[in-house]
Motif scaffolding. Structure first.
Motif, mmCIF file in Angstrom:
data_model
loop_
_atom_site.group_PDB
_atom_site.id
_atom_site.type_symbol
_atom_site.label_atom_id
_atom_site.label_comp_id
_atom_site.label_asym_id
_atom_site.label_seq_id
_atom_site.Cartn_x
_atom_site.Cartn_y
_atom_site.Cartn_z
ATOM 1 N N PRO A 400 37.442 37.335 11.770
ATOM 2 C CA PRO A 400 37.814 37.706 13.130
ATOM 3 C C PRO A 400 38.680 36.609 13.725
ATOM 4 N N PRO A 401 39.663 36.978 14.524
ATOM 5 C CA PRO A 401 40.535 35.948 15.097
ATOM 6 C C PRO A 401 39.764 35.060 16.082
ATOM 7 N N ALA A 402 40.239 33.847 16.227
ATOM 8 C CA ALA A 402 39.604 32.936 17.176
ATOM 9 C C ALA A 402 39.790 33.477 18.590
ATOM 10 N N SER A 403 38.846 33.156 19.453
ATOM 11 C CA SER A 403 38.881 33.722 20.803
ATOM 12 C C SER A 403 40.140 33.301 21.537
ATOM 13 N N SER A 404 40.651 32.116 21.196
ATOM 14 C CA SER A 404 41.801 31.613 21.950
ATOM 15 C C SER A 404 43.126 32.060 21.341
ATOM 16 N N ALA A 405 43.059 32.792 20.229
ATOM 17 C CA ALA A 405 44.290 33.106 19.521
ATOM 18 C C ALA A 405 45.197 34.013 20.333
ATOM 19 N N LEU A 406 46.472 33.796 20.186
ATOM 20 C CA LEU A 406 47.447 34.626 20.883
ATOM 21 C C LEU A 406 47.668 35.911 20.093
ATOM 22 N N ALA A 407 48.189 36.896 20.820
ATOM 23 C CA ALA A 407 48.377 38.204 20.189
ATOM 24 C C ALA A 407 49.256 38.103 18.947
ATOM 25 N N ARG A 408 50.307 37.316 19.045
ATOM 26 C CA ARG A 408 51.225 37.284 17.901
ATOM 27 C C ARG A 408 50.584 36.601 16.694
ATOM 28 N N ASP A 409 49.707 35.641 16.996
ATOM 29 C CA ASP A 409 49.019 34.991 15.888
ATOM 30 C C ASP A 409 48.113 35.968 15.171
ATOM 31 N N ILE A 410 47.408 36.776 15.992
ATOM 32 C CA ILE A 410 46.507 37.759 15.396
ATOM 33 C C ILE A 410 47.290 38.699 14.511
ATOM 34 N N LYS A 411 48.435 39.106 15.025
ATOM 35 C CA LYS A 411 49.250 40.024 14.254
ATOM 36 C C LYS A 411 49.701 39.373 12.948
ATOM 37 N N ARG A 412 50.076 38.143 13.059
ATOM 38 C CA ARG A 412 50.545 37.450 11.872
ATOM 39 C C ARG A 412 49.429 37.365 10.828
ATOM 40 N N GLU A 413 48.238 37.097 11.336
ATOM 41 C CA GLU A 413 47.117 36.993 10.402
ATOM 42 C C GLU A 413 46.854 38.321 9.716
ATOM 43 N N GLN A 414 46.977 39.385 10.511
ATOM 44 C CA GLN A 414 46.728 40.697 9.905
ATOM 45 C C GLN A 414 47.753 41.009 8.830
ATOM 46 N N GLU A 415 48.994 40.651 9.126
ATOM 47 C CA GLU A 415 50.029 40.897 8.126
ATOM 48 C C GLU A 415 49.762 40.113 6.854
ATOM 49 N N LEU A 416 49.324 38.884 7.084
ATOM 50 C CA LEU A 416 49.017 38.026 5.943
ATOM 51 C C LEU A 416 47.900 38.640 5.109
ATOM 52 N N ASP A 417 46.891 39.143 5.812
ATOM 53 C CA ASP A 417 45.760 39.728 5.106
ATOM 54 C C ASP A 417 46.193 40.885 4.216
ATOM 55 N N LYS A 418 47.160 41.654 4.713
ATOM 56 C CA LYS A 418 47.612 42.798 3.933
ATOM 57 C C LYS A 418 48.214 42.343 2.622
ATOM 58 N N ARG A 419 48.867 41.210 2.662
ATOM 59 C CA ARG A 419 49.510 40.738 1.445
ATOM 60 C C ARG A 419 48.515 40.099 0.469
ATOM 61 N N LEU A 420 47.404 39.643 1.001
ATOM 62 C CA LEU A 420 46.447 38.953 0.141
ATOM 63 C C LEU A 420 45.702 39.940 -0.745
ATOM 64 N N LYS A 421 45.714 39.626 -2.007
ATOM 65 C CA LYS A 421 44.948 40.467 -2.923
ATOM 66 C C LYS A 421 43.508 39.983 -2.941
ATOM 67 N N ASP A 422 42.599 40.915 -3.103
ATOM 68 C CA ASP A 422 41.222 40.475 -3.286
ATOM 69 C C ASP A 422 41.080 39.898 -4.679
ATOM 70 N N PRO A 423 40.451 38.747 -4.756
ATOM 71 C CA PRO A 423 40.303 38.150 -6.083
ATOM 72 C C PRO A 423 39.299 38.941 -6.908
ATOM 73 N N PRO A 424 39.441 38.902 -8.220
ATOM 74 C CA PRO A 424 38.448 39.574 -9.060
ATOM 75 C C PRO A 424 37.080 38.941 -8.876
ATOM 76 N N LYS A 425 36.062 39.748 -9.100
ATOM 77 C CA LYS A 425 34.693 39.232 -8.912
ATOM 78 C C LYS A 425 34.345 38.265 -10.031
ATOM 79 N N LEU A 426 33.530 37.318 -9.670
ATOM 80 C CA LEU A 426 33.013 36.392 -10.683
ATOM 81 C C LEU A 426 31.863 37.064 -11.417
#
Lengths: 708, 338
Positions: A400-426
């Protein structure tokens, strides 16, 4: 100011009619152009200036009793680079009207300039306007010989012309021959800043010899010229070497290497001299942010009011927030602050249209941050805090984004998350090590990191506990820290290319996810302070050992002369002194309490029956034993903050911010206050004093990290 | 991988300048990367009054080049007499600082206002502490006529008093995109034949070091006439990361026999233990589909082996031990019960 006046002249030349005036003020560095001329302009704490002034007064006139002059021979100004040590002397020279003779290691002849006489291999005194037709025979001398000759002549207020040759060896004749000649300007000091290469052992030995010869009371001449030495702390920071050296310190109790690479007061002056009566040491602290800011704004006002370039705008384009950034990053170094300011102004001044966009404060600050980021120095840069923030906040996909985060930061994080692949399970047995994909790209961190990995590990070590929730988290981080530190020995430690990755990945892996927010701050590592403290403690141990040996021998001698028959016994029993039995380690481990108790007893005795005090004083251990016997235990002031972390503004917890190491300041403050004062007062005054000079370092808030 | 070991171009050029020199930027505009900082240097180049500068950063990211460009743009024709350059190969002890630099600083050179003589100290972090101490005062005394530009890898190897006198610029590593852009430009100009894999390989082997990337490009070009991944790795004499990658994926599956097969393949190609370990590290750290924990433990093991190899134990057995440990990590612990 020779340099300065010449500088002004250069500028005048350029403002001749027909010349473009555009360059007139941009030629030259601001640190030279706007060097303070009065005490009011100095950004040094008033107290320090008055300390220096008092010393100089005593050196010139001998203080109230007139006798102090004899002991005011050498003033050593120490402190970090850029804390106005030299400038203070220059300002005082103007104010108190004395002349500075400065030694410069030089190869060639430079014409003498107005205020400061240039004394390199040719001696020219400012009172003589004609350059002295100087015999170049002395070129064959080694540069150290020249230095020695300079010192010998200059300290004795000789008129140079009376004894150009070979007086360095024959002081008595030269002193007797010339006492009448110093007429024009009676007050002068010798400034030693550009010292001979004392890192070279032989040169150092002769340098020490030269200084000692000067102070030798048998050759004392009336009216000695006081010497001011300016020695900047010049360690290269963040070196793993420091650590290694300290490890070596345990074994022999003697430092092998530490004096070699590092030039500090102890290298320049031998301990006996430094602690002796002739030397006073005044330590300059980093410039306090408030003073620094004041000085910078004054400078800007001056700069922009004198340089009325075509635009007619005399207001500085530098906003107050911007100044704050510079002040923050300068870390108490005024020279570097001014350098950054000038460098930054080349940009701001040119893009003056940017000023128009006052409304959009946000982007302006952003721009300034970028600007400062790229010009700031050392590990204080914002980059470092981004780095630490990224590692220590351990953000992962889906957090979850930090309470103080700005809207654009949140958006950036979400975009980043989309690009991140889930790692294979151990596999099953490693389940506990499964983590969500991290938003942190360690490779990018590595290439952006402004510090090397050993310093990085120090930062993590200083700060990780604040970010952990469970003991197991702490265990994880410290495990990785020690792995990176301990695997493979010294040579590997310094070259290990995997260290950074191990540290950051290991920390990320061990921290809780998400990290609980509780207003954590990133602190500067205390390692260097601790190191300094340890160094000082060793100094104390060595002093104490020397004292034991000396006292022991004396006691034995007196015992053996008194009762001749007891001689053998006395030697065998050592009269309880057990001289050879005390190793450095023993002293450090066992003797501290005894020494403290003895001293306490003495003080109590002294207050009860004053006559006892003198009787016991012979057995008094050197005061430096406090450095190891009376070390303060500092309780953590806040949860998370390490003991005595060098941090925080005054409001934080009531403690005054501290600079430098407790130990180091104590010794020096002791000297300032005279060696043998009451110990109770010592610590109190010490702290108070530091408080007065204290420099709050505004550390970046959590928000700063978040803003990124 | 393309096996197109195409026509080896006849070497019709008798002498060719190294491309690093040939394509070294001469104006700041051409310097790649670190846009913000370069921007500021451009302003200085235009307006003059250059402060003392320290540029720090990894090798091959344009530190020295930017300083040269700056000096050229500042001094123009006067470059020859207005610049003193000393690098680590020159003698730079105290005497040199005291004499050569001072003599230069005192030399009279007529320059337009706002311009100063420039002393370039390349690789300044290799100067001894004593020499740096001597430099300290010199910088101050002659700052009205002479400015110092220092380039170094680690700015914390420069003593504090000098840092305090300089504006410090930190160059970041070049991104792959920046490197690629420049490489493509050169390929264009030199009519280099390449495929995408080849360029990727160049980026992989150079790790953000422009100099190395260009050198490798040139060597591959002149050696094979075609820049493909295979050729690049042959020229750079590094184990092929594709092999290493398959080695690692077998390790992650716990297939020790398969992993050893790959290792033997590399070993028989004649790569030294160091080469193999370093490549394994590179591949691990850029590996995308590896759980964090695995990556961490792998780096730890690789690092440990690296150290052992550097200590002189660079045997196949050493590497086999590494492979075994890497395999063991993902295998069920029950398998190891006796």
């Amino acid at each position: 100011m020779g340099r300065k006046s010449q500088m002004l002249q250069v500028i005048d030349d350029h403002t001749l009619p027909g010349m473009s005036t555009e360059y007139s003020t941009s030629d030259g560095l601001w640190i030279d152009l706007y060097e303070p001329e009065t005490e009011a302009e100095l950004a040094v704490h008033v107290r320090k200036v008055s300390d220096v002034r008092q010393w100089l007064q005593e050196a010139f006139s001998g203080g109230p009793s007139g006798k102090l002059r004899r002991y005011r021979r050498i003033l050593v100004l120490t402190g970090p680079a850029g804390t106005a040590k030299t400038t203070t002397i220059r300002v005082l020279s103007r104010e108190m009207n004395f002349e500075i003779m400065e030694w410069r290691n030089a190869s060639d002849d430079v014409p003498a300039r107005s205020h400061v006489s240039r004394l390199n291999d040719s001696y020219a005194i400012s009172s003589s306007s004609d350059p002295w037709p100087y015999d170049r025979d002395e070129d064959s001398e080694s540069s150290f010989m020249k230095f020695q000759a300079f010192l010998a002549r200059a300290t004795r207020c000789n008129n140079i012309f009376s004894s150009v040759l070979d007086d360095s060896n024959d002081r008595r004749t030269s002193s007797s021959s010339t006492s009448s000649l110093n007429s024009t300007n009676p007050k002068r000091i010798i400034l030693l800043e550009d010292l001979p290469n004392i890192l070279h052992l032989q040169t150092r030995t002769s340098f020490h010899g030269a200084i000692e010869a000067l102070l030798d009371s048998s050759t004392y001449v009336p009216d000695p010229v006081p010497i001011v030495m300016v020695i900047s702390d010049s360690g290269t920071r963040g070196e793993a070497e420091d650590e290694r050296i300290m490890n070596g310190g345990w074994s022999g109790g003697r430092f092998g290497k530490d004096r070699d690479g590092v030039m500090d007061v102890r290298t320049v002056l031998r301990k006996e001299i430094l602690n002796g009566p002739f030397v006073t040491q005044i330590r300059f602290n980093p410039i306090a942010p408030t003073l620094l800011k004041k000085a910078l704004s004054a400078l800007l006002t001056r700069h922009f009011s004198t340089s009325t370039s075509g635009s007619g705008s005399t207001r500085s384009p530098v906003s107050s927030t911007y100044l704050d950034l510079i002040v923050d990053s300068a870390n108490g170094d005024i020279r570097s602050a001014i350098m950054s300011l000038q460098f930054a102004c080349t940009r701001l001044g040119v893009n003056s249209k940017k000023k128009g966009r006052k409304g959009n404060n946000d982007s302006k600050t952003d721009e300034q941050q970028v600007l400062v980021e790229s010009i700031t120095r050392r590990e204080q840069s914002l980059v470092l805090f981004h780095l630490m923030g990224k590692v220590l906040y351990n953000k992962r996909k889906g957090d979850p984004p930090a309470s103080s985060a700005l809207a654009r930061d949140i958006k950036r994080e979400q975009e980043l998350d989309k690009r991140l692949k889930d790692p294979p399970k151990l596999p099953e047995h490693l389940k506990e090590h499964d983590r969500k994909a991290s938003r942190v790209d360690v490779d990018v961190l590595y290439s952006d990191s402004p510090i090397d990995s050993s310093l990085f590990s120090l930062y993590i070590h200083q700060n990780y506990t604040q970010f952990c929730d469970e003991m197991s988290h702490c265990e994880g981080v410290s495990e990785w820290l020690s792995w990176a530190d301990s695997s493979g020995g010294e040579a590997w430690y310094q070259t290990n290319p995997h260290q950074f990755h191990l540290l950051s990945l290991g920390t990320l892996h061990s921290l809780p996810e998400p990290v609980t927010r509780r207003g954590q701050r990133v602190y500067k590592p205390e390692f260097f302070d601790a190191l300094e403290k340890e160094k000082n403690a060793w100094e104390g141990v060595r002093d104490t050992r020397e004292w034991i040996v000396k006292e022991g021998v004396r006691t034995i001698q007196s015992a053996t002369t008194d009762v001749d028959g007891m001689r053998e016994n006395a030697v065998i029993q050592d009269l309880g002194w057990n001289i050879s039995g005390w190793t450095h380690r023993n002293i450090a481990m066992e003797l501290g309490g005894v020494l403290k108790a003895r001293e306490k007893a003495r003080i109590m005795n002294a207050s009860n029956t004053p006559s006892n005090a003198t009787a016991l004083s012979g057995f008094l251990a050197p005061r430096t034993h406090h450095l190891f016997s009376a070390m303060e235990f500092i309780y953590p002031s806040r949860s998370g903050a390490g003991p005595g972390a060098s941090t925080l503004d005054e409001t934080e917890d009531g403690r005054e911010p501290q600079w430098g190491s407790d130990g180091a300041v104590t010794v020096e403050e002791q000297q300032e206050m005279g060696m043998w004062q009451d110990s109770q007062g010592l610590w109190g005054v010490d702290l108070e004093k530091k408080g007065a000079d204290g420099n709050g370092k505004g550390w970046l808030e959590e928000d700063d990290i978040e803003d990124w | 991988m393309s096996s197109s070991k195409a026509k080896t171009k006849p070497t019709d050029v008798p002498y060719e300048l190294p491309w690093v020199e040939k394509y070294r930027p001469v104006v700041l505009d051409d310097v790649v990367g670190n846009t913000d900082t370069i921007e500021r240097l451009k302003v200085i180049a235009r307006d003059g009054n250059c402060p003392h500068i320290i540029i720090s950063g990894m090798p091959g990211i344009g530190k020295t080049t930017s300083i040269h460009c700056l000096a050229h743009q500042l001094l123009g024709d006067a470059y020859k007499e207005g610049v003193l350059e000393l690098n680590a190969s020159d003698e730079r002890g105290i005497d040199v600082v005291r004499n050569k630099i001072k003599t230069f600083a005192q030399k009279k050179v007529t320059l337009p206002p706002g311009r100063h003589k420039i002393v370039i100290l390349d690789e300044a972090d290799s100067m001894t502490a004593g020499a740096q101490q001597a430099l300290r005062r010199t910088m101050e005394i002659f700052s009205n006529t002479t400015r110092f530009c220092l380039a170094c890898n680690m700015s914390n190897k420069i003593i504090e008093p000098i840092q305090s006198r300089c504006a410090i610029l930190r160059y970041a590593k070049l991104t792959d995109a920046e490197l690629l852009k420049r490489l493509l430009e050169i390929c264009e100009l030199e009519k280099v034949q390449y495929n995408d894999d080849g360029l990727t390989a160049l980026l992989f082997t150079s790790e953000g070091d422009m100099r190395q990337a260009i050198n490798n490009l040139q060597s591959t070009h002149s050696g094979f006439g075609f820049v493909s991944a295979d050729n690049v790795f042959k020229v750079c004499d590094q184990p092929h990361p594709v092999i290493v990658e398959s080695l690692l994926s077998r390790c992650m599956k716990g297939d020790i026999d398969g992993a050893m097969e790959k290792l033997n393949e590399l070993w028989e190609q004649g790569y030294s233990a160091v080469d193999i370990v370093v490549t394994i590290f590179r591949v691990v750290k850029t590996h995308n589909s590896m759980p964090e924990y695995t990556k961490l433990e792998y780096i730890k093991e690789v690092g440990f082996t690296h150290m052992r190899v550097l200590e002189g134990v660079g045997t196949l057995l050493q590497l086999a031990g590494l492979i075994a440990r890497l395999c063991k990590l993902n295998m069920k612990p029950e398998l190891f019960r006796v």
